[in-house]
Scaffold this active site. Structure first.
Site, PDB file in Angstrom:
ATOM      1  N   HIS A   1      -5.782   2.862   1.791  1.00 44.72           N
ATOM      2  CA  HIS A   1      -5.087   4.038   2.316  1.00 44.72           C
ATOM      3  C   HIS A   1      -5.752   4.599   3.584  1.00 44.72           C
ATOM      4  O   HIS A   1      -5.081   4.879   4.580  1.00 44.72           O
ATOM      5  CB  HIS A   1      -5.026   5.135   1.258  1.00 44.72           C
ATOM      6  CG  HIS A   1      -4.535   4.648  -0.085  1.00 44.72           C
ATOM      7  ND1 HIS A   1      -3.567   3.681  -0.206  1.00 44.72           N
ATOM      8  CD2 HIS A   1      -4.873   4.993  -1.352  1.00 44.72           C
ATOM      9  CE1 HIS A   1      -3.330   3.461  -1.502  1.00 44.72           C
ATOM     10  NE2 HIS A   1      -4.114   4.239  -2.209  1.00 44.72           N
TER      11      HIS A   1
ATOM     12  N   ASP B   1       0.902  -1.150   0.000  1.00 49.39           N
ATOM     13  CA  ASP B   1       0.000   0.000   0.000  1.00 49.39           C
ATOM     14  C   ASP B   1       0.939   1.196   0.000  1.00 49.39           C
ATOM     15  O   ASP B   1       1.641   1.445   0.985  1.00 49.39           O
ATOM     16  CB  ASP B   1      -0.869   0.007   1.268  1.00 49.39           C
ATOM     17  CG  ASP B   1      -1.809   1.207   1.292  1.00 49.39           C
ATOM     18  OD1 ASP B   1      -1.420   2.280   0.804  1.00 49.39           O
ATOM     19  OD2 ASP B   1      -2.925   1.064   1.798  1.00 49.39           O
ATOM     20  N   HIS B   2       0.943   1.952  -1.093  1.00 50.21           N
ATOM     21  CA  HIS B   2       2.010   2.965  -1.214  1.00 50.21           C
ATOM     22  C   HIS B   2       1.890   4.051  -0.141  1.00 50.21           C
ATOM     23  O   HIS B   2       2.865   4.746   0.141  1.00 50.21           O
ATOM     24  CB  HIS B   2       2.084   3.535  -2.633  1.00 50.21           C
ATOM     25  CG  HIS B   2       1.048   4.555  -2.968  1.00 50.21           C
ATOM     26  ND1 HIS B   2      -0.224   4.237  -3.345  1.00 50.21           N
ATOM     27  CD2 HIS B   2       1.099   5.911  -2.976  1.00 50.21           C
ATOM     28  CE1 HIS B   2      -0.910   5.343  -3.570  1.00 50.21           C
ATOM     29  NE2 HIS B   2      -0.130   6.378  -3.351  1.00 50.21           N
TER      30      HIS B   2
HETATM   31  C1  BG6 Z   1      -4.265   5.030  -5.672  1.00 53.55           C
HETATM   32  C2  BG6 Z   1      -5.669   5.128  -6.205  1.00 53.55           C
HETATM   33  O1  BG6 Z   1      -4.115   3.900  -4.850  1.00 53.55           O
HETATM   34  O2  BG6 Z   1      -3.980   6.192  -4.895  1.00 53.55           O
HETATM   35  C3  BG6 Z   1      -5.843   6.378  -7.046  1.00 53.55           C
HETATM   36  O3  BG6 Z   1      -5.948   3.981  -7.009  1.00 53.55           O
HETATM   37  C4  BG6 Z   1      -5.424   7.593  -6.240  1.00 53.55           C
HETATM   38  O4  BG6 Z   1      -7.177   6.519  -7.485  1.00 53.55           O
HETATM   39  C5  BG6 Z   1      -4.040   7.397  -5.631  1.00 53.55           C
HETATM   40  O5  BG6 Z   1      -5.431   8.703  -7.114  1.00 53.55           O
HETATM   41  C6  BG6 Z   1      -3.707   8.530  -4.682  1.00 53.55           C
HETATM   42  O6  BG6 Z   1      -2.373   8.414  -4.297  1.00 53.55           O
HETATM   43  P1  BG6 Z   1      -1.562   9.694  -3.848  1.00 53.55           P
HETATM   44  O7  BG6 Z   1      -0.223   9.156  -3.432  1.00 53.55           O
HETATM   45  O8  BG6 Z   1      -1.498  10.605  -5.024  1.00 53.55           O
HETATM   46  O9  BG6 Z   1      -2.337  10.288  -2.717  1.00 53.55           O
END
Ligand code: BG6
Length: 508
Positions: free
Chosen positions: A252, A189-190
């Site tokens: 997230h 989960d990034h």
């Molecule tokens: C991804 C979603 O996991 O996270 C996207 O699939 C979203 O829809 C993105 O835009 C948001 O990531 P960040 O790092 O830009 O907040």
């Protein structure tokens, strides 16, 4: 360049990326690996093997990756030995994801590459493909005996989305466990790779100042906002099947919730840390079906005047789609620390700003001695974590207005990471997570039970909404702060959404 004397460098490895012709590889994975290599954080001996269905030779793959690093990486590609050295590590092999012979062929190819480069059989497989081929890849890796190599480690990183509900996530976990041990699996989960997200834990557990206040006696409520200014863009086909709950909440937002609410683990250890996170997820009480209409909001962006995007007109989206692009929820964590403290969660696309913020709203003093300055719009008794874009903290509190009398006014004390660590100080999430996977540290990856506990929550909401217990689908103007119904969700309890990031302490 980091101080390498204090940093562990992973052992020699072959990284095998499935889905190597796709966006994620070009935009995130290869630029992150390129930065790690340039910072001296990869071992001297390593290989990156891209695997996908598209036929391509090594040179074409290298050129494609060079464009990715150039466009999406941190810093420019340095032509000459620096790029050539990195490019020489890149290889490509095409394969059909469900064909056993292709995997047997791949196994022989990898063994040969490893032998030629003097590498032990340490393998990191990375699933960067569409999710429907995760299961076939895992099954074929098992059938081709590629899940455990005798004299090295084998790990597998699995991208999100991990399932689309509890049943499918459980099924995927079962398929993974059939061929890999849980210790070999890294569900990514990034958000957990973001420095500011990790900092929630450091802030809470490395400082004695706030933790004594971190409970139902001092905290009125918690807000988590993950707001995006972009719409669904070219991802309409995927998004219309997913919606905001699967796309943002299951992963997230639940990660942010668990890091905020969990008990301190006894040490920085993947098992202990994830045990604590799972306890939180198990304690989350979602609104009952009869409460769902007043404790949840679901909405879609729709331009009334036709001058902005409308979700139902996006490419790949059904003209009568009811998929929410925005949701807000009131949930509770049923344990001793949090009993009675509402957690307000919201996320949406096509809003006015991109902001990710966690706000801890402390209780007011029991009896105010001073008149407050009516002109003050500042928010007080608030600790706010700005996770993006202006990473830092804000502490809002009352101070005396100078001059005669004893009037109080809200003031804001803020701290920006960039002021201490510099603009370049924050690594990309994928850099951190790839490095951790190479080092065998699963602390910042989701465990099987964590994923399933999180789906339990999302499923309950989806079931209630689908059975007609939820609120009607609301609409909001693109570029706005979201639907009025989300404001009403808090207003009903005498509260308001708060944002302190972007230097704009605002309530709505
Ligand atoms: C991804 C979603 O996991 O996270 C996207 O699939 C979203 O829809 C993105 O835009 C948001 O990531 P960040 O790092 O830009 O907040």
């Amino acid at each position: 360049m980091p101080d390498l004397s204090r940093i562990r460098i992973p052992p020699p490895v072959t990284i095998v990326i499935f889905g190597a012709s796709g966006d994620l590889t070009q935009r995130k994975l290869i630029p992150a690996l390129h930065t790690l290599a340039g910072s001296g954080l990869l071992p001297e001996r390593y290989l990156i093997v891209g695997v996908a269905r598209t036929p391509m030779d090594d040179d074409t793959f290298r050129q494609h990756m060079r464009e990715g690093v150039q466009s999406f990486g941190r810093g420019q590609v340095q032509d000459g030995p620096a790029w050539d050295g990195f490019a020489s590590k890149l290889h490509y092999k095409h394969l059909q994801y469900d064909r056993l012979e292709d995997y047997q062929d791949l196994a022989g190819y990898l063994a040969q590459l490893e032998a030629d480069n003097g590498l032990p059989a340490n393998r990191l497989y990375y699933l960067a493909t569409p999710p429907e081929v995760y299961a076939p890849i895992v099954q074929q890796l098992g059938a081709a005996s590629m899940c455990k190599t005798g004299n090295g480690y084998t790990r597998i990183v699995v991208e999100k989305p991990f399932g689309r509900d509890l049943a499918s996530a459980h099924d995927l976990n079962g398929k993974l466990h059939y061929v890999f041990d849980e210790e070999q699996i890294y569900r990514i989960d990034h958000y957990l790779g973001k420095e500011t997200v990790q900092n929630i834990m450091v802030f809470r557990f490395a400082n004695a100042i706030f933790e004594p206040l971190w409970n139902r006696y001092y905290i009125d409520h918690v807000q988590i906002s993950v707001l995006e200014d972009v719409g669904v863009g070219r991802r309409g086909g995927y998004y219309d099947q997913a919606g905001v709950m699967r796309d943002m909440f299951q992963n997230h937002i639940m990660q942010l919730l668990t890091l905020t609410a969990m008990e301190p683990p006894t040490s920085w250890d993947a098992t202990l840390l994830r045990d604590e996170k799972v306890k939180v997820l198990r304690a989350v009480r979602v609104p009952t079906p009869s409460e769902m209409a007043i404790r949840s909001v679901r909405a879609q962006y729709r331009s009334r005047k036709g001058d902005g995007p409308t979700y139902r007109q996006e490419e790949g989206v059904a003209a009568d789609s009811t998929t929410p692009t925005y949701a807000a929820l009131e949930v509770f964590v049923d344990n001793w620390r949090w009993q009675g403290v509402p957690f307000y969660l919201r996320s949406g696309k096509a809003l006015g700003d991109k902001v990710t913020e966690l706000v801890i709203q402390f209780k007011e003093v029991p009896h105010m001695l001073f008149r407050t300055d009516d002109r003050s719009t500042n928010i007080t008794n608030t600790l706010s974590f700005c996770l993006q874009p202006d990473e830092g903290f804000h502490l809002g509190f009352q101070a005396k207005v100078p001059g005669a009398g004893m009037r109080a006014r809200g003031v804001d004390m803020d701290y920006a990471f960039a002021s201490t660590f510099g603009e370049q100080g924050l690594p990309e999430a994928y850099e951190r997570l790839l490095l951790d996977a190479l080092l065998g540290d699963a602390s910042l990856f989701a465990r099987a039970d964590e994923i399933e506990s999180s789906w339990r929550i999302i499923d309950a909401i989806h079931h209630a909404w689908a059975s007609g217990d939820g609120p009607p689908l609301a609409f909001y103007e693109p570029g706005s702060s979201g639907p009025d119904e989300a404001v009403a969700l808090l207003a009903r309890r005498g509260r308001a959404w708060t944002l302190c990031c972007n230097n704009g302490a605002t309530k709505s």
